[in-house]
Write an enzyme that holds these catalytic residues in place. Structure first.
Site, short mmCIF file in Angstrom:
data_model
loop_
_atom_site.label_atom_id
_atom_site.label_comp_id
_atom_site.label_asym_id
_atom_site.label_seq_id
_atom_site.Cartn_x
_atom_site.Cartn_y
_atom_site.Cartn_z
N CYS A 1 50.24 -51.63 29.24
CA CYS A 1 51.38 -51.73 30.15
C CYS A 1 51.42 -50.46 30.99
O CYS A 1 50.83 -49.43 30.62
CB CYS A 1 52.68 -51.93 29.37
SG CYS A 1 53.24 -50.48 28.45
N CYS B 1 51.66 -51.78 22.53
CA CYS B 1 53.08 -51.57 22.23
C CYS B 1 53.85 -52.88 22.19
O CYS B 1 55.02 -52.90 21.80
CB CYS B 1 53.70 -50.63 23.26
SG CYS B 1 54.00 -51.41 24.88
N GLU C 1 34.80 -63.51 37.43
CA GLU C 1 34.70 -62.14 37.96
C GLU C 1 34.85 -62.15 39.48
O GLU C 1 34.15 -61.44 40.22
CB GLU C 1 33.36 -61.50 37.56
CG GLU C 1 33.10 -61.45 36.07
CD GLU C 1 34.07 -60.57 35.29
OE1 GLU C 1 34.85 -59.83 35.93
OE2 GLU C 1 34.05 -60.61 34.05
#
Length: 207
Positions: free
Chosen positions: A181, A146, A87
Site C-alpha cells: 500500500c 498490512c 504484460e
C-alpha cells in the site's frame, strides 16, 4: 459490440493467471485465442507465458516496432475470436492504438492485462494509453502485508531496502518486487526499513 479491456493490478495480483484462465475459458467454448505479450518481458523464454502458480501456455512475442494491426491482418484475420495481451504495460502507445483499431474495425474483443505503474508510481507508456482509450478499465486487487489494498510495485534491493532510483524496466518477480500500500511504501522509504520479499529468507542486515 466488442470492447478494449484494460485489467490492471499490482505485482502478485494474479494478472497472468487470469489471462491464462480467460484463454482456457474461450478455447473450451470452441473459440480461437491470439495470446501475445511484448518481447520486453522475456523471463519465461521467447514463446512461453507462465504465471506464478504454474499455469502456462505458448504465446506470441511482439517486438516494440511491430505493427500489431498489420500483423493481425496478415496472420490472424478470420483465425481468432479474441486477442489477449499480457504484460501490456510494455506495449508502445502506437501498438495500443493498433489494438484499438482492431476492436473498432473488426468487432474483435481485446483484453489487456498488466501493471498500471512502475516502482516509482509512474505510469508505464502502454498503461497510460490504455487508460486513455480502453472501453473498460478494471482493477485486479491484491493486498499489502498490512492488510490494506496494495497499489505500489515496490522494487527491493539485495539488502531488503526499497529502491527509488533507476531505470523503469527491470524484469523480476518475487526476487525483486513486492506489492505494498502507498502508506507502507512511503514509511518504508522514510524509515529505511528492511522489507522481506515473499518466498525469501529474511534479508541479512549489514553493519
Amino acid at each position: 459490440m466488442a470492447k478494449l479491456y484494460f485489467k490492471y493490478g499490482a505485482m502478485g495480483s494474479s494478472k497472468t493467471a487470469q489471462a491464462l484462465i480467460t484463454k482456457y475459458n474461450y478455447e473450451e467454448n470452441g473459440l480461437k485465442v491470439w495470446l501475445m505479450k511484448p518481447s520486453a518481458d522475456s523471463r519465461d523464454g521467447k514463446d512461453i507465458l507462465r504465471s506464478r502458480i504454474g499455469l502456462q501456455a505458448q504465446v506470441e512475442m511482439i517486438p516494440p516496432k511491430t505493427d500489431v494491426y498489420k500483423l493481425f491482418q496478415e496472420t490472424k484475420l478470420g483465425a481468432c475470436d479474441i486477442i489477449i495481451v499480457d504484460e501490456c504495460q510494455f506495449l508502445e502507445s502506437e501498438q495500443v492504438d493498433e489494438l484499438r483499431a482492431i476492436v473498432d474495425e473488426f468487432n474483435l474483443p481485446v483484453m489487456c492485462f498488466g501493471l498500471r505503474t512502475d516502482f516509482q508510481c509512474h505510469l508505464f507508456g502502454g498503461s497510460r494509453r490504455l487508460m486513455e482509450v480502453a472501453d473498460t478499465i478494471l482493477e485486479i486487487k491484491t493486498i499489502c502485508d498490512c492488510g490494506a489494498k496494495a497499489t505500489v510495485n515496490a522494487r527491493i534491493d539485495e539488502n531488503g531496502h526499497i529502491i527509488t532510483q533507476g531505470e523503469q524496466l527491470l524484469l523480476g518477480g518475487n526476487d525483486s518486487y513486492i506489492a505494498m500500500c502507498h502508506k507502507c511504501w512511503v514509511r518504508g522509504i522514510r524509515e529505511h526499513k528492511i522489507i522481506r520479499l515473499h518466498g525469501s529468507a529474511e534479508p541479512e542486515v549489514s553493519f
